[in-house]
Design an enzyme around this catalytic site. Structure first.
Site, PDB file in Angstrom:
ATOM      1  N   THR A   3      41.622  19.130 -37.821  1.00 34.78           N
ATOM      2  CA  THR A   3      41.766  20.300 -36.807  1.00 34.78           C
ATOM      3  C   THR A   3      42.752  20.866 -36.908  1.00 34.78           C
ATOM      4  O   THR A   3      42.993  22.001 -36.462  1.00 34.78           O
ATOM      5  CB  THR A   3      41.233  19.638 -35.556  1.00 34.78           C
ATOM      6  OG1 THR A   3      42.615  18.666 -35.212  1.00 34.78           O
ATOM      7  CG2 THR A   3      39.973  18.748 -35.495  1.00 34.78           C
ATOM      8  N   LYS A  62      42.380  24.503 -22.862  1.00 35.33           N
ATOM      9  CA  LYS A  62      40.941  23.740 -22.358  1.00 35.33           C
ATOM     10  C   LYS A  62      40.090  23.004 -23.376  1.00 35.33           C
ATOM     11  O   LYS A  62      39.273  22.295 -23.106  1.00 35.33           O
ATOM     12  CB  LYS A  62      39.827  24.910 -21.875  1.00 35.33           C
ATOM     13  CG  LYS A  62      40.195  25.301 -20.580  1.00 35.33           C
ATOM     14  CD  LYS A  62      39.193  26.536 -20.035  1.00 35.33           C
ATOM     15  CE  LYS A  62      39.289  27.042 -18.735  1.00 35.33           C
ATOM     16  NZ  LYS A  62      38.555  28.000 -18.365  1.00 35.33           N
ATOM     17  N   GLN A  98      38.563  26.343 -35.991  1.00 28.56           N
ATOM     18  CA  GLN A  98      37.860  25.333 -35.212  1.00 28.56           C
ATOM     19  C   GLN A  98      36.382  26.115 -34.683  1.00 28.56           C
ATOM     20  O   GLN A  98      35.314  25.425 -34.756  1.00 28.56           O
ATOM     21  CB  GLN A  98      38.494  24.792 -34.048  1.00 28.56           C
ATOM     22  CG  GLN A  98      39.630  23.708 -34.452  1.00 28.56           C
ATOM     23  CD  GLN A  98      38.808  22.439 -34.614  1.00 28.56           C
ATOM     24  OE1 GLN A  98      38.140  22.219 -35.558  1.00 28.56           O
ATOM     25  NE2 GLN A  98      38.953  21.746 -33.308  1.00 28.56           N
ATOM     26  N   GLU A 140      34.659  21.911 -29.734  1.00 30.62           N
ATOM     27  CA  GLU A 140      33.079  21.825 -29.802  1.00 30.62           C
ATOM     28  C   GLU A 140      32.473  22.904 -29.297  1.00 30.62           C
ATOM     29  O   GLU A 140      31.222  23.097 -29.347  1.00 30.62           O
ATOM     30  CB  GLU A 140      33.032  20.595 -28.838  1.00 30.62           C
ATOM     31  CG  GLU A 140      33.136  19.138 -29.579  1.00 30.62           C
ATOM     32  CD  GLU A 140      33.235  18.083 -28.588  1.00 30.62           C
ATOM     33  OE1 GLU A 140      32.443  17.164 -28.774  1.00 30.62           O
ATOM     34  OE2 GLU A 140      34.370  17.797 -28.072  1.00 30.62           O
ATOM     35  N   THR A 142      44.628  27.748 -36.632  1.00 24.02           N
ATOM     36  CA  THR A 142      43.736  26.587 -36.800  1.00 24.02           C
ATOM     37  C   THR A 142      42.828  26.617 -35.455  1.00 24.02           C
ATOM     38  O   THR A 142      41.489  26.118 -35.758  1.00 24.02           O
ATOM     39  CB  THR A 142      44.505  25.253 -36.514  1.00 24.02           C
ATOM     40  OG1 THR A 142      45.216  25.367 -35.279  1.00 24.02           O
ATOM     41  CG2 THR A 142      45.622  25.129 -37.461  1.00 24.02           C
TER      42      THR A 142
HETATM   43 MO1  MOS Z   1      33.561  14.949 -30.360  1.00 24.25          MO
HETATM   44  S1  MOS Z   1      31.350  14.899 -30.651  1.00 24.25           S
HETATM   45  O1  MOS Z   1      33.303  14.341 -28.740  1.00 24.25           O
HETATM   46  O2  MOS Z   1      34.189  13.496 -31.307  1.00 24.25           O
END
Ligand code: MOS
Length: 700
Positions: free
Chosen positions: A462, A657, A594, A661, A590
């Protein structure tokens, strides 16, 4: 230092980038450990039953075989939270693919060959591996993941639905999906007396170390996990998985260092998957679009071993100002492997359902889907009533609409055709909660004016190491090249996983606190470092606990343009544009990567990914990357990620924050909504494959 000198908010490249592309960093399997031997698992060929006998005679006779382990002779583990990890402790079989024996040999090939020579006989029992919404064993767990309440009721939702002049009532399904990280799960286990070192491909070195210590009945600190570099995880390495236990167990049994690396096929049953879901969403609304009722019911599966309930309806608790709502999680426990985290667990499938239903509502009302979301913007968190620390969904929608060219869109479905290609556009909202966990970190001076910071973070590709170096450099008031941030080792102290999008916020808080303390001490000494050096250690437990009671979430808006081949039914995502509001962006380069990664995974979720269960044998049929399809370069065309500058002082000292995801959330709904706009067919089952598009009868 002035704002201008700060590196947080800049775009430095990954610190280890050059080392990675030149092949000089070490991944778990690559550590040179002398005298290491290899373990190969024998996996159950039945989905439920008991191992009657293990005949290891032929295997033992093969050259180089050191041991054959089964539940009769494997070292004992302490009983613990998850039976999934209690490898070779009982003869019971709970899922096909479960490890029922293992061979240790002096070569990888020898272990593999010997494993195939182990004869296992089973007392097979009837199994059930199908998520059938009519199964009477379905129940509603009190608690679901992230500590959330299973069912939340507000107001009289049934009454409100019955009275609503407009509404939607539809069922959406998402399949089981596999995280499929590029680096397979791999471990080297090395015992020295009662201490254990694990080189492990791991999103959570500190938590894995404590979990393994517990399993083996060892004191905290006896197990050390090294995960300096990790080639992706997407959740599948966020919790301890069976292969790591296998390596530790085998190494204990043979008193030699043991290596294990999953093959791609072994990974499918052994390292977790995203649960399939069956979701019913019912919406009631006034003619002006204001929601009066929101009912989101999410059915999911878990194994017989572990109650794992994904928080699939959680997004529906925070998105819209419906005065009456019911969000329900239901679970069916089957003879299947235990599902676990995969990027945006809960929100990714859940928001596909909610945001598809919102699009259906927009059509039912004849309203623009962007405006429908805006009129339902809540003042405070609809569930808790708490104020939002910041909420910029509307800004994301408006900026996304402007950048995408949404204005003037003809909402009519199925009317734009260019030769064989139908075209359409769609929108969906994204959200992901702000998770922050306590972490520790240490900062110290180095001879020559440099600094070292240690934190048991994991950089799973990441850019975490780089972001944390930026944070440390700013706090210490020095350029990045004077700071070395070491991550990936449990010995650096308690720290949460690279999961739940909490890494940078949680570790960053501890790093910033440790660096601040060191700076303060240095200032007290007028910058003179004593000969022995200086060190400051930080623990953010109390700081995190002292956070004000507020609702903290990231938001976003995704816009998709698709073409659908009217003959073949093939969908192509010509453009996917996301605008996100995630607090401060530490590293522009980065972070963008992501977001793009999440959105790409969203395209994959929308169009490709699906684990197919074989009801007869109880396994995933497509357990390799030839048959489990993932979006690749040719599937990804126009991809754009943008963000709103969000200055939220109620998060943590860095103001982040979390971004890992949210990029996947909403992407599949935006694409499905665009497919409806293109074809006039509402595809409520993922993935949207050509056969499904054709079966829906799309050609206008
Ligand atoms: Mo992420 S699916 O909470 O590693």
């Amino acid at each position: 230092m002035t704002t201008l000198d700060r590196v947080v908010g800049g775009a430095p490249g990954r610190i280890e980038g050059r080392d990675k592309v030149t092949g000089t960093v070490r991944y778990a399997y690559e550590y040179p450990v002398p005298d290491a031997v290899y373990v190969w698992p024998v996996q159950s060929t039945v989905a439920r039953g008991r191992v009657r006998s293990v005949d290891a005679g032929a295997a033992r006779a093969l050259p180089g075989v050191i041991a054959v382990l089964d539940s009769g002779n494997a070292p004992r583990l302490r009983p613990g939270k998850s039976d999934e990890l209690h490898l070779l402790q009982s003869a019971d079989v709970a899922y096909r693919g479960q490890i029922v024996a293992a061979v240790v040999a002096d070569t990888l090939e020898g272990a593999r060959e010997a494993a195939s020579a182990v004869r296992v006989e089973y007392d097979e029992e009837e199994h059930d591996v199908v998520l059938d919404p009519e199964n009477p064993a379905i129940y509603s767990p009190g608690k679901v993941n992230a500590g959330l309440t299973g069912t939340v009721d507000r107001g009289e939702v049934e009454e409100a639905l019955a009275r609503a002049p407009a509404g939607v009532d539809a069922v959406y399904t998402t399949p089981a999906e596999h995280a499929a990280p590029m680096e397979p799960h791999a471990t080297i286990a090395l015992w020295e007396g009662e201490t254990l070192t694990l080189y492990n491909s791991d999103q959570s070195p500190w938590r894995s170390a404590t979990a393994i210590a517990r399993l083996f009945g060892l004191p905290e600190g006896a197990v050390s996990v090294v995960a300096d570099h990790v080639g992706g995880g997407f959740g599948s390495k966020g919790e301890l998985r069976p292969p790591t236990v296998l390596a530790a167990l085998a190494a204990r049994a043979v008193d030699r260092p043991v290596k294990v690396a999953m093959t791609r096929q072994q990974m499918f049953p052994l390292v977790s998957y995203r649960t399939p879901t069956v979701q019913r969403v019912r919406l009631g609304a006034e003619r002006d679009g204001r929601l009066t009722a929101l009912w989101h019911d999410a059915l999911q599966q878990s194994s017989k071993l572990t109650e794992y309930t994904e928080q699939t309806a959680a997004g529906s608790r925070v998105m819209y100002a419906a005065p009456a709502s019911r969000t329900v999680h239901r679970l069916l426990r089957l003879d299947v492997p235990t599902p676990s985290w995969m990027r945006a667990p809960g929100e990714a499938p859940g928001m596909f359902a909610l945001e598809s239903a919102m699009d259906e509502l927009a059509y039912a009302l004849g309203m623009d889907p962007v405006e429908l979301r805006i009129v339902n913007e809540p003042e405070t968190d609809p569930e808790s009533g708490l104020a939002f620390s910041s909420r910029n969904l509307v800004a994301c929608l408006r900026e996304g609409a402007a950048r995408f060219g949404w204005a003037g869109r003809d909402p009519a479905p199925g009317v734009r055709r260019d030769g064989r290609l139908l075209t359409g556009t769609g929108v969906a909202a994204s959200t992901y909660p702000v998770f922050i966990s306590p972490s520790t970190a240490t900062a110290r001076t180095e001879p020559g004016g440099g600094f070292v910071v240690e934190v048991a973070a994991a950089d799973i590709g990441t850019g975490a190491r780089t972001a944390l170096t930026q944070i440390a450099a700013d706090e210490l008031g020095v350029p990045m090249d004077r700071v070395t941030v070491r991550v990936g080792r449990s010995v650096f102290g308690a720290a949460p996983p690279a999961g739940g999008s909490m890494g940078t916020s949680s570790w960053g808080w501890a790093v910033s606190k440790a660096c601040r303390a060191l700076t303060a001490e240095l200032d007290g000494r007028s910058g003179v470092v004593p000969s022995g050096g200086m060190e400051a250690r930080a623990d953010t437990t109390e700081d995190v606990q002292a956070s004000r009671s507020l609702s903290r979430h990231a938001f976003g808006a995704q816009f998709a343009e698709v073409t659908v081949d009217a003959d073949s039914g093939q969908v192509r995502v010509e453009r996917l544009l996301g605008v996100f509001a995630c607090g401060r962006i530490v590293n522009v380069r980065t972070a963008r990567s992501q977001f793009l990664g999440g959105m790409t995974m969203g395209i994959s979720m929308a169009l490709h990914e699906s684990l197919e269960v074989d009801p007869e044998f109880g396994d995933f049929v497509n357990h390799d990357l030839a048959s489990y399809h993932i979006a690749t370069n040719a599937d990804v065309r126009g991809l754009e990620a943008h963000w709103i500058d969000e200055d939220d002082g109620e998060l943590n000292p860095v103001g982040t924050k979390g971004i890992g995801e949210i990029g996947i959330v909403g992407a599949a709904a935006a694409i499905a909504n665009a497919v409806f706009h293109a074809t006039g067919s509402r595809l409520r089952d993922l993935p949207i494959t050509p056969d499904r598009v054709r079966a829906a009868g799309h050609v206008p």
